[in-house]
Design an enzyme around this catalytic site. Structure first.
Site, mmCIF file in Angstrom:
data_model
loop_
_atom_site.group_PDB
_atom_site.id
_atom_site.type_symbol
_atom_site.label_atom_id
_atom_site.label_comp_id
_atom_site.label_asym_id
_atom_site.label_seq_id
_atom_site.Cartn_x
_atom_site.Cartn_y
_atom_site.Cartn_z
ATOM 1 N N HIS A 164 -0.306 -3.471 3.551
ATOM 2 C CA HIS A 164 -1.039 -2.216 3.326
ATOM 3 C C HIS A 164 -0.195 -1.265 2.472
ATOM 4 O O HIS A 164 -0.679 -0.727 1.465
ATOM 5 C CB HIS A 164 -1.371 -1.589 4.682
ATOM 6 C CG HIS A 164 -2.040 -0.248 4.617
ATOM 7 N ND1 HIS A 164 -3.353 -0.042 4.974
ATOM 8 C CD2 HIS A 164 -1.575 0.972 4.249
ATOM 9 C CE1 HIS A 164 -3.670 1.231 4.827
ATOM 10 N NE2 HIS A 164 -2.593 1.880 4.384
ATOM 11 N N GLU A 165 1.060 -1.082 2.858
ATOM 12 C CA GLU A 165 1.921 -0.143 2.137
ATOM 13 C C GLU A 165 2.175 -0.617 0.702
ATOM 14 O O GLU A 165 2.114 0.170 -0.236
ATOM 15 C CB GLU A 165 3.251 0.054 2.871
ATOM 16 C CG GLU A 165 3.110 0.713 4.241
ATOM 17 C CD GLU A 165 2.295 1.999 4.218
ATOM 18 O OE1 GLU A 165 2.301 2.708 3.197
ATOM 19 O OE2 GLU A 165 1.623 2.286 5.221
ATOM 20 N N HIS A 176 -0.635 0.101 -1.606
ATOM 21 C CA HIS A 176 -0.690 1.469 -2.142
ATOM 22 C C HIS A 176 0.026 1.525 -3.496
ATOM 23 O O HIS A 176 -0.382 2.258 -4.396
ATOM 24 C CB HIS A 176 -0.046 2.463 -1.172
ATOM 25 C CG HIS A 176 -0.981 2.926 -0.090
ATOM 26 N ND1 HIS A 176 -2.238 3.433 -0.357
ATOM 27 C CD2 HIS A 176 -0.840 2.986 1.259
ATOM 28 C CE1 HIS A 176 -2.831 3.765 0.789
ATOM 29 N NE2 HIS A 176 -2.011 3.496 1.786
ATOM 30 N N TYR A 183 -5.855 10.440 -3.748
ATOM 31 C CA TYR A 183 -5.730 10.287 -2.297
ATOM 32 C C TYR A 183 -6.394 11.451 -1.559
ATOM 33 O O TYR A 183 -5.774 12.177 -0.814
ATOM 34 C CB TYR A 183 -4.253 10.178 -1.940
ATOM 35 C CG TYR A 183 -3.978 9.474 -0.630
ATOM 36 C CD1 TYR A 183 -4.311 8.134 -0.446
ATOM 37 C CD2 TYR A 183 -3.388 10.150 0.427
ATOM 38 C CE1 TYR A 183 -4.061 7.494 0.749
ATOM 39 C CE2 TYR A 183 -3.128 9.519 1.639
ATOM 40 C CZ TYR A 183 -3.475 8.185 1.780
ATOM 41 O OH TYR A 183 -3.224 7.552 2.980
ATOM 42 N N GLU A 205 -7.312 3.939 0.745
ATOM 43 C CA GLU A 205 -6.947 3.463 2.078
ATOM 44 C C GLU A 205 -7.575 2.102 2.367
ATOM 45 O O GLU A 205 -6.931 1.190 2.904
ATOM 46 C CB GLU A 205 -7.422 4.465 3.133
ATOM 47 C CG GLU A 205 -6.362 5.427 3.583
ATOM 48 C CD GLU A 205 -5.075 4.708 3.946
ATOM 49 O OE1 GLU A 205 -5.122 3.829 4.818
ATOM 50 O OE2 GLU A 205 -4.044 5.011 3.349
ATOM 51 N N ASP A 213 -6.538 15.181 7.346
ATOM 52 C CA ASP A 213 -6.215 13.836 6.842
ATOM 53 C C ASP A 213 -6.771 13.630 5.429
ATOM 54 O O ASP A 213 -7.412 12.613 5.129
ATOM 55 C CB ASP A 213 -6.760 12.780 7.828
ATOM 56 C CG ASP A 213 -6.394 11.346 7.447
ATOM 57 O OD1 ASP A 213 -5.340 11.144 6.829
ATOM 58 O OD2 ASP A 213 -7.184 10.446 7.780
HETATM 59 ZN ZN LIG Z 1 -2.465 3.794 3.739
#
Ligand SMILES: [Zn+2]
Lengths: 92, 381
Positions: B196-197, B200, B211, B220, B293
């Site tokens: 996941h990271e 990005h 974002y 995301e 968020d």
């Molecule tokens: Zn993320």
């Protein structure tokens, strides 16, 4: 003085909030100084930050400021840590 | 001050409670003997992924042998001569793991570089292996050479911060905390979190989706999609065999939940008296409007996540093959603007499916159907 930290974002997108009252604490003066620095070094508006980074809102009697990982100042990081470790949780 | 400690809360009201057992699944690579056993099984659902994994492993061993031979032969001429001879250098990861030692100083101390032996620190080794698995998926399946498709080094920092229950991408590196000891365990534990990271980074170097709001939720979601694919690829799972969970080993035993997110059933990953209930919507009908968020990027990602799940299960087989290819083509097509919303992204996936598999083909039909199921109408791409 009352210091409230609200943390949002992060990988989980979970919100965490805690409040610390400095009245009567032996480290009240130290906390007040940390809070002043954190406020002076923060931003007036939230930033976009980095993907999955935490966002923080710090509210004190003197005003509200915003900061985000991984670019916290030493005072912001110390204050946030203290409020989360020693503060009481409120549910907004 | 109160000593009662209920540190987490959810902005969204708790709904009806359906406690879920803690279901810990360790995403290690399946041992070869088990793969071998499975590959001789009579059940295609078992033997196909096992055979495919064995084949891939054999291919990689061959590739490694060729590399070794090539490198040995090239020592006399030197690397420069090898390059000028028009022989492309072997595409290999360049990983470096750093240790922040519970501080917030980046990058921290260098503790393991590419090709070095494992160290005593499991977090370091997991980060190293996870970066390798992610690099491998991008290269083997999508022919992408690292984050920037130009061999960018993969840097990660572990042991970031004190009681730090998070991981993030800072624009250049992946950063992992050890967990807070209450809710979260070490963020290097799930391979999908590492994927996941790193994704990005891939998004930053391609569509660069802003974002915030819907483009942020897409950013995301792409990280969840490719994070999950990395896990499925390592396990050799088909779409219907995969759990489609994100971060399924992150929660401590105190949390009532299986994972942080579920792509199969958004909104059902956890339901806990401290954390609240998983707030993810599966369809546009339940889209969450919030300023928190970054406009709910980790909440509304449930919608494109579920569209991908629907597509992958509709097409069947390995999700990284056709469904993953369509999503990868969309991400790298250059047709997405940084502020793309769900409809624009959906439109781009329809175009990508037609571009790769043909106009009006089964793939394009499946893409249209999966967006329809989550209530998104694709814009004309
Ligand atoms: Zn993320």
């Amino acid at each position: 003085m009352r210091i409230t930290v609200t943390r949002t974002g992060g990988f989980g997108g979970l919100t965490r909030r805690a409040t610390l009252r400095t009245d009567g604490r032996p480290d009240a003066a130290e906390l007040a100084a940390l809070a002043r620095s954190a406020l002076a070094e923060g931003r007036a508006e939230p930033s976009t930050g980095v993907p999955d980074g935490f966002h923080y809102e710090i509210e004190t009697d003197d005003g509200t400021t915003y900061c985000a990982d991984p670019r916290l100042t030493e005072a912001q990081s110390a204050l946030i840590g203290k409020v989360f470790r020693e503060g009481g949780t409120d549910r907004g | 001050m109160t000593l009662c400690h209920v540190p987490y809360m959810n902005a969204h009201s708790a709904h009806t409670c359906c406690p879920r057992s803690v279901n810990v699944v360790f995403c290690t690579i399946v041992p070869p003997h088990l793969l071998d056993h499975l590959s001789r099984s009579g059940d295609p659902a078992l033997y196909e992924p096992a055979r495919r994994t064995l084949e891939r492993d054999a291919l990689q061993r061959t590739r490694r042998r060729i590399t070794t031979v090539r490198m040995a032969a090239g020592t006399g001429a030197g690397p420069a001569a090898e390059e000028t001879a028009g022989e492309p250098a072997e595409k290999k990861p360049r990983r470096t793991i750093f240790d922040a030692g519970q501080s917030e100083q980046l990058p921290g101390e260098k503790v393991r570089s590419e090709g070095e032996e494992p160290v005593d620190d499991a977090s370091v080794n997991r980060a190293y292996a996870g970066l390798g698995a992610t690099f491998d998926l991008y290269l083997s399946v999508f022919s992408r050479y690292s984050i920037d498709d130009a061999g960018m080094p993969l840097d990660a920092t572990v042991h970031y911060g004190r009681d730090y229950g998070n991981a993030f991408w800072d624009g250049e590196r992946m950063v992992f905390g050890d967990g807070d000891g209450e809710v979260f365990r070490d963020f290097t534990l799930p391979v999908d979190v590492i994927g996941h990271e790193l994704t990005h980074g891939v998004t930053q170097h391609t569509a660069n989706l802003a974002y915030f709001g819907q483009s942020g939720a897409l950013n995301e979601s792409l990280s969840d999609v490719f994070g999950s694919l990395i896990k499925q690829y390592g396990l050799g799972q088909t779409a219907d065999a995969a759990d489609w969970l994100i971060g399924d080993t992150l929660f401590t035993d105190r949390v009532e939940g299986t994972a942080l997110r579920s792509m199969k059933a958004p909104g059902t990953a956890y339901d806990d008296d401290v954390l609240g209930k998983d707030p993810q919507p599966a369809t546009m009908e339940d889209y969450v409007h919030t300023g928190s968020d970054n406009g709910g990027v980790h909440i509304n990602s449930g919608i494109p996540n579920h569209a991908f799940y629907r597509l992958a299960t509709e097409l069947g087989g390995h999700a990284w093959e056709r469904a993953g290819q369509i999503w990868y083509d969309t991400l790298t097509s250059g047709s997405l603007s940084p502020d793309a919303d769900f409809a624009a992204f959906a439109g781009a996936t329809v175009a990508a499916a037609a571009g790769r598999y043909g106009e009006g083909g089964a793939e394009q039909e499946a893409v249209l159907k999966s967006w329809s199921l989550v209530g998104v109408t694709p814009a004309d791409a």
